[in-house]
Design a protein around this motif. Structure first.
Motif, short mmCIF file in Angstrom:
data_model
loop_
_atom_site.label_atom_id
_atom_site.label_comp_id
_atom_site.label_asym_id
_atom_site.label_seq_id
_atom_site.Cartn_x
_atom_site.Cartn_y
_atom_site.Cartn_z
N THR A 1 0.83 -1.20 0.00
CA THR A 1 0.00 0.00 0.00
C THR A 1 0.87 1.25 0.00
O THR A 1 0.62 2.21 -0.76
CB THR A 1 -0.93 0.00 1.22
OG1 THR A 1 -1.77 -1.16 1.20
CG2 THR A 1 -1.81 1.25 1.23
N GLY B 1 -10.40 -2.86 -11.63
CA GLY B 1 -10.99 -3.71 -10.60
C GLY B 1 -10.84 -3.20 -9.19
O GLY B 1 -11.49 -3.69 -8.28
N THR B 2 -9.97 -2.20 -8.99
CA THR B 2 -9.82 -1.59 -7.66
C THR B 2 -9.85 -0.08 -7.83
O THR B 2 -9.75 0.44 -8.94
CB THR B 2 -8.49 -1.99 -6.99
OG1 THR B 2 -7.40 -1.45 -7.75
CG2 THR B 2 -8.34 -3.50 -6.92
N ASP B 3 -9.97 0.63 -6.70
CA ASP B 3 -10.01 2.10 -6.81
C ASP B 3 -9.16 2.81 -5.76
O ASP B 3 -9.32 4.00 -5.53
CB ASP B 3 -11.46 2.60 -6.72
CG ASP B 3 -12.18 2.16 -5.46
OD1 ASP B 3 -11.49 1.66 -4.53
OD2 ASP B 3 -13.40 2.30 -5.39
N SER B 4 -8.23 2.08 -5.13
CA SER B 4 -7.36 2.71 -4.14
C SER B 4 -6.10 1.87 -3.97
O SER B 4 -6.06 0.69 -4.37
CB SER B 4 -8.06 2.83 -2.78
OG SER B 4 -8.25 1.55 -2.19
N TRP C 1 -4.89 0.72 -1.19
CA TRP C 1 -5.16 -0.39 -0.28
C TRP C 1 -5.86 -1.54 -0.99
O TRP C 1 -5.46 -2.70 -0.87
CB TRP C 1 -6.00 0.09 0.91
CG TRP C 1 -6.50 -1.04 1.76
CD1 TRP C 1 -7.76 -1.56 1.81
CD2 TRP C 1 -5.72 -1.83 2.68
NE1 TRP C 1 -7.83 -2.60 2.69
CE2 TRP C 1 -6.59 -2.79 3.25
CE3 TRP C 1 -4.39 -1.81 3.09
CZ2 TRP C 1 -6.17 -3.72 4.17
CZ3 TRP C 1 -3.96 -2.75 4.02
CH2 TRP C 1 -4.84 -3.69 4.56
N ASP C 2 -6.91 -1.23 -1.76
CA ASP C 2 -7.62 -2.30 -2.47
C ASP C 2 -6.70 -3.01 -3.47
O ASP C 2 -6.79 -4.22 -3.65
CB ASP C 2 -8.83 -1.72 -3.20
CG ASP C 2 -9.96 -1.35 -2.25
OD1 ASP C 2 -9.92 -1.77 -1.09
OD2 ASP C 2 -10.89 -0.63 -2.69
N GLU C 3 -5.83 -2.24 -4.11
CA GLU C 3 -4.89 -2.84 -5.06
C GLU C 3 -3.92 -3.77 -4.33
O GLU C 3 -3.60 -4.87 -4.81
CB GLU C 3 -4.12 -1.74 -5.79
CG GLU C 3 -3.25 -2.24 -6.92
CD GLU C 3 -3.96 -2.33 -8.26
OE1 GLU C 3 -3.29 -2.53 -9.28
OE2 GLU C 3 -5.20 -2.20 -8.29
N ARG D 1 -14.35 -5.05 -16.94
CA ARG D 1 -14.70 -4.03 -15.95
C ARG D 1 -16.04 -3.35 -16.28
O ARG D 1 -16.36 -2.32 -15.71
CB ARG D 1 -13.60 -2.98 -15.85
CG ARG D 1 -13.19 -2.37 -17.19
CD ARG D 1 -12.02 -1.41 -17.01
NE ARG D 1 -11.51 -0.85 -18.24
CZ ARG D 1 -10.57 -1.41 -19.01
NH1 ARG D 1 -10.05 -2.57 -18.65
NH2 ARG D 1 -10.14 -0.82 -20.11
N TRP E 1 -11.13 -13.57 -1.90
CA TRP E 1 -11.38 -12.22 -1.41
C TRP E 1 -11.98 -12.22 -0.01
O TRP E 1 -11.73 -11.30 0.79
CB TRP E 1 -12.35 -11.50 -2.37
CG TRP E 1 -11.70 -10.97 -3.60
CD1 TRP E 1 -11.45 -11.66 -4.75
CD2 TRP E 1 -11.18 -9.65 -3.80
NE1 TRP E 1 -10.83 -10.85 -5.66
CE2 TRP E 1 -10.65 -9.62 -5.11
CE3 TRP E 1 -11.12 -8.52 -3.02
CZ2 TRP E 1 -10.06 -8.47 -5.65
CZ3 TRP E 1 -10.54 -7.37 -3.56
CH2 TRP E 1 -10.02 -7.36 -4.86
N ALA F 1 -5.76 -6.96 -3.39
CA ALA F 1 -5.96 -7.81 -4.57
C ALA F 1 -4.65 -8.49 -4.97
O ALA F 1 -4.63 -9.68 -5.32
CB ALA F 1 -6.51 -6.99 -5.72
N TYR G 1 -5.78 3.41 -10.77
CA TYR G 1 -6.57 2.23 -10.39
C TYR G 1 -7.87 2.23 -11.19
O TYR G 1 -8.81 2.94 -10.85
CB TYR G 1 -6.86 2.25 -8.89
CG TYR G 1 -5.63 2.47 -8.05
CD1 TYR G 1 -4.68 1.48 -7.89
CD2 TYR G 1 -5.41 3.70 -7.43
CE1 TYR G 1 -3.54 1.69 -7.14
CE2 TYR G 1 -4.28 3.92 -6.66
CZ TYR G 1 -3.35 2.91 -6.53
OH TYR G 1 -2.21 3.13 -5.78
#
Length: 316
Positions: A33, A46-49, A51-53, A123, A66, A56, A43
């Motif tokens: 992160t 499939g992710t938008d931050s 942390w989410d990346e 997506r 998940w 994943a 991003y």
């Protein structure tokens, strides 16, 4: 692509040095992160931050689901597991490769699909329509025959076959490379009895075929957007992205030719993304029905066979 490692990044160190200091899954999440924040990644796959990346990437690298128990964050990782995570993080940052390509897998409509640089990364907001069984247009009987036009990985058509257990689905694409990926996904989801992949330049390879539902996520990026896309998108096949100055080269063909492949009660659903304003400017007399999505997304319209008939002169 990235010219160099960001100031303050630990990636100036060797992979083995970094991996030696990352003991638990939690360590890897925190480190990834931080590195993603420093790198200023985009991003959109499939992710938008950051942390989410990171979540994943780490879970994908370890082949964990998940919804794994959060308690696993304190699990100690094997040296080879830590090394794999570091290698993936470095590739994600230094080459700006989209994460699904690095992992070889992307999720769409709750299903996992094989993906690589031969196809776009799934997506599309169309996933919501699939999960709902397209009930807004087929409230009583599901469509019997469906076409996923410009299929790429096959995700739209295969997911449709998964949710509509009686539907027969054709996946069509001009790219033989894309069709190879789509066929692999047909096998992965064991839907070969009802799903087939067909080589076709828009409708040219589908002579005599008719459908209750045609769904398409075709190339629709206009020249300006294509020239200014973030580095991550430049790994995706340009054939599947760009479609002329206004992004409508393929969409115009779809509108002109779809009716001859659509049953009288049929529906055409097409994604045009940010080129929606170009479409309305090109066909101001056509009442495109722009769909709304709970999970976000724009630029997807629906037209019935009757509406295509009514405005056939505009599309010719």
């Amino acid at each position: 692509m990235a010219d160099s490692v960001s100031a303050g990044s630990t990636l100036v160190l060797g992979d083995s040095v970094i991996a030696d200091d990352l003991i638990t899954l939690r360590d890897c999440l925190r480190w990834a992160t931080s590195e993603f924040h420093l790198a200023g990644l985009t991003y959109s796959h499939g992710t938008d931050s950051a942390w989410d990346e990171a979540v994943a990437l780490v879970l994908g690298a370890l082949h964990l689901p998940w919804d794994v128990d959060p308690g696993v964050q304190d699990a100690r990782l094997l040296p080879m597991e830590r090394q794999r995570i570091v290698t993936l993080v470095r590739a994600r940052i230094s080459d700006r490769q989209p994460l699904p390509y690095l992992l070889g897998e992307a999720f769409f409509a709750g299903l996992a699909f094989n993906v690589d640089a031969r196809v776009l990364i799934p997506r599309s907001p169309i996933a919501e329509l699939i999960e709902d069984g397209f009930r807004a247009w087929f409230p009583e009987e599901p469509p019997a025959r469906v076409l996923d036009l410009c299929t790429g990985s096959g995700c739209i058509g295969i997911a449709t076959a998964h949710y509509l257990q009686t539907a027969e689905v054709d996946l069509s694409d001009i790219s033989e490379d894309a069709l190879a990926v789509a066929r692999a996904n047909i096998n992965r989801h064991d839907v070969g009895r009802r799903v087939r992949a067909v080589a076709s330049d828009v409708f040219s390879g589908l002579e005599g075929q008719r459908y209750d539902l045609i769904v398409s996520n075709p190339p629709y990026v206009d020249a300006r957007d294509l020239a200014t896309m973030p580095a991550e998108f430049r790994h995706e096949p340009s054939l599947a992205l760009g479609a002329g100055k206004d992004g409508l080269d393929i969409v115009r063909r779809i509108l002109r030719e779809a009716r001859s492949h659509l049953n009288d009660h049929g529906v055409l659903i097409v994604e045009v993304g940010n080129s929606d304003h170009h479409l309305e400017a090109a066909f101001p007399e056509v009442p495109f029905m722009w769909l709304e999505f709970e999970r976000g997304g724009q630029g997807i319209f629906a037209l019935t066979a009757e509406e295509l008939d009514a405005h056939a002169a505009s599309f010719s």
